[in-house]
Write a protein that holds these residues in place. Structure first.
Motif, short mmCIF file in Angstrom:
data_model
loop_
_atom_site.label_atom_id
_atom_site.label_comp_id
_atom_site.label_asym_id
_atom_site.label_seq_id
_atom_site.Cartn_x
_atom_site.Cartn_y
_atom_site.Cartn_z
N MET A 221 44.10 50.01 46.81
CA MET A 221 44.12 48.99 45.86
C MET A 221 44.47 47.71 47.09
O MET A 221 44.45 46.40 46.13
N ARG A 222 45.80 47.80 47.67
CA ARG A 222 45.34 46.89 48.87
C ARG A 222 44.57 45.69 49.05
O ARG A 222 44.50 44.68 48.97
N LEU A 224 41.85 46.20 46.52
CA LEU A 224 41.33 45.18 45.93
C LEU A 224 42.45 44.85 45.20
O LEU A 224 41.54 43.16 44.83
N VAL A 225 43.31 44.35 45.46
CA VAL A 225 44.17 43.44 44.49
C VAL A 225 45.00 42.74 45.18
O VAL A 225 45.45 41.86 45.18
N GLY A 226 44.48 42.60 46.32
CA GLY A 226 45.66 41.89 47.40
C GLY A 226 44.91 40.47 48.10
O GLY A 226 44.68 40.54 48.94
N LYS A 227 43.51 40.55 47.59
CA LYS A 227 42.89 39.25 47.73
C LYS A 227 42.41 39.06 46.02
O LYS A 227 42.32 39.28 45.65
N SER A 229 40.03 38.23 43.69
CA SER A 229 38.83 38.73 43.24
C SER A 229 37.87 37.88 42.33
O SER A 229 38.54 38.03 41.51
N PRO B 86 48.82 49.69 40.25
CA PRO B 86 47.92 48.72 41.64
C PRO B 86 48.18 48.24 42.65
O PRO B 86 48.37 47.06 43.52
N ALA B 89 51.12 49.52 44.53
CA ALA B 89 50.50 50.45 45.81
C ALA B 89 49.96 49.47 46.58
O ALA B 89 50.52 49.50 48.02
N CYS B 90 49.45 48.20 46.07
CA CYS B 90 48.72 47.19 47.38
C CYS B 90 50.14 46.84 48.39
O CYS B 90 50.13 46.50 49.44
N GLN B 93 51.59 48.49 50.61
CA GLN B 93 50.63 48.56 52.29
C GLN B 93 50.76 47.48 53.09
O GLN B 93 50.21 47.52 53.43
N GLU B 96 49.57 41.62 49.57
CA GLU B 96 49.98 41.11 48.44
C GLU B 96 49.24 40.87 47.65
O GLU B 96 48.17 39.90 47.81
N PHE B 97 50.48 41.04 46.16
CA PHE B 97 49.02 41.29 45.69
C PHE B 97 49.16 39.37 44.91
O PHE B 97 49.44 38.85 44.50
N SER B 98 47.20 39.57 44.01
CA SER B 98 46.86 38.43 43.94
C SER B 98 46.89 38.40 42.67
O SER B 98 46.22 38.49 41.89
N MET B 101 44.19 36.57 38.28
CA MET B 101 43.03 36.82 38.32
C MET B 101 42.31 37.47 37.26
O MET B 101 42.78 38.10 36.60
N GLU B 103 39.30 38.42 37.56
CA GLU B 103 38.67 39.42 37.07
C GLU B 103 39.17 40.47 36.51
O GLU B 103 38.54 41.98 36.06
N HIS B 104 40.57 40.32 37.37
CA HIS B 104 41.44 41.40 36.87
C HIS B 104 41.41 42.16 36.00
O HIS B 104 41.84 43.26 35.55
#
Lengths: 245, 245
Positions: A221-222, A224-227, A229, B86, B89-90, B93, B96-98, B101, B103-104
């Motif tokens: 998840m880091r 996937l959603v840490g950038k 997308s 998510p 979860a991100c 770790q 930093e949650f984006s 988006m 897309e998300h």
């Protein structure tokens, strides 16, 4: 428990298929099963494009980020959200289509997913394997051009279908206690349940890859959603007439 | 054709239910069937909130535009797109949650629909009837408040489940030839197929209502997409942290 529920619980994506086409008759039945799903206000905002040309399938496999089964599966379908058909129907009655509504975008996208999932269940009941291809959204404008999609239509995802040539394990999901809540959103147990799932998924990957993949859900998840997308999606959708207001 | 395909093709929404609850055990199995559906990059962007309090169900029935079965069905579930899990979860770790988006937003909304449709198929295989409640989006902020949904979570639709106390006919869909295309989007036969479906649906309504409802699909679509539908959705979604970029 019954055979339908057993079928649903045994789903896993298939990425290796026998070299055997799926007949037109089967495809038609599967799409009809999709049509039988619920649809918001009967809008039926779905068009399914079966890609049959080898060169187009090869191109899509590349556009999807290099997924060879897009070209090699028994059949490849592109699921499109389609507001053009209701727009034309509206205009045939002298109405003026209200373009760009977020709500209409959501309605059509959800309709697509409901229909596709019915098709998937029907396919698996016939012994076929499937794999959704969200990777088409890596390059949605190119996919749109290849399929000659007009305004008010966009590709949501692809779907590979075929006779399985592998039998992977079912991937574990989050504990049901994490996703099913009563009356209110409740985060009190989420951290503990996530830790439990992280450990379970790490074990699954280790076993499946002979120790080569060592990752948890939180780590995934880091990534996937840490950038950001697919930041092109919002402008792409706007260009196709979706979700601007 | 097999029993699963027959089940899928026989779907119709149920809006009248016996006064009989759906057990917790059944709900759990149905939600697990939903979890077994495909999910984009394993994000599992779905939370299901079962509303059990009578006053909340009454309130939701009103917020959905006056749909009494929201209160009276054996069970009522609210399907939420959930990027909060998510996100957490991100962040666990060090990521930093984006936020925001498009897309998300699409990934989570599609995940919700795939999971819900599996739950629907499982429910119908057990003899339950269902009705999706998109009407929750009439007042999504109020629903969000009632369910205490935090940022990065939004209600996509509700789902009534219960033991059917009616047996309506299956509603005809567009001809499969209209929605299944090969290789390119092709509008050449759409007008003729729409005329055919308009006539068929008009006949269906006349028969079902003893002549009281006289409407075609095109007329319905004029009413649906010929106006701004739920214009609050875009700002509401932005407030919850969705689809701003």
């Amino acid at each position: 428990m019954n055979s339908t529920i057993e079928l649903l619980l045994s789903h896993r994506s298939i990425r290796k298929f026998e070299d055997k086409p799926v007949s037109d008759e089967v495809i038609k039945t599967l799409v009809q099963c999709g049509q039988a799903a619920a649809t918001s206000s009967n809008v039926q905002g779905v068009t399914v494009i079966q890609v049959t040309q080898d060169d187009t399938r090869e191109a899509m496999a590349k556009l999807a980020g290099g997924q060879p089964y897009v070209a090699s599966a028994g059949a490849f379908l592109v699921y499109c959200a389609d507001l053009r058909r209701p727009m034309n129907a509206c205009e045939s009655q002298g109405g003026e289509f209200s373009a760009g509504m977020m709500e209409h975008f959501l309605i059509a996208s959800v309709d697509v997913a409901l229909a596709a999932q019915n098709t998937v269940v029907a396919a698996e009941s016939l012994g076929l394997g499937i794999c959704y291809i969200g990777g088409l959204r890596n390059n949605p404008a190119e996919v749109t051009q290849l399929l000659k999609l007009p305004q008010q239509v966009y590709p949501v995802f692809g779907l590979c279908l075929g006779y399985p040539d592998q039998s992977p394990e079912v991937k574990p999901r989050l504990p049901v206690e994490a996703v099913l809540m009563k009356d209110n959103y409740d985060e009190s147990t989420q951290d503990a349940l996530r830790d439990q799932y992280d450990a379970q998924l790490r074990e699954y990957y280790k076993t499946r890859t002979g120790g080569n993949k060592d990752s948890s859900w939180s780590e995934e998840m880091r990534a996937l959603v840490g950038k950001e997308s697919r930041p092109h999606m919002k402008p792409f959708l706007a260009d196709q007439g979706f979700a601007t207001k």
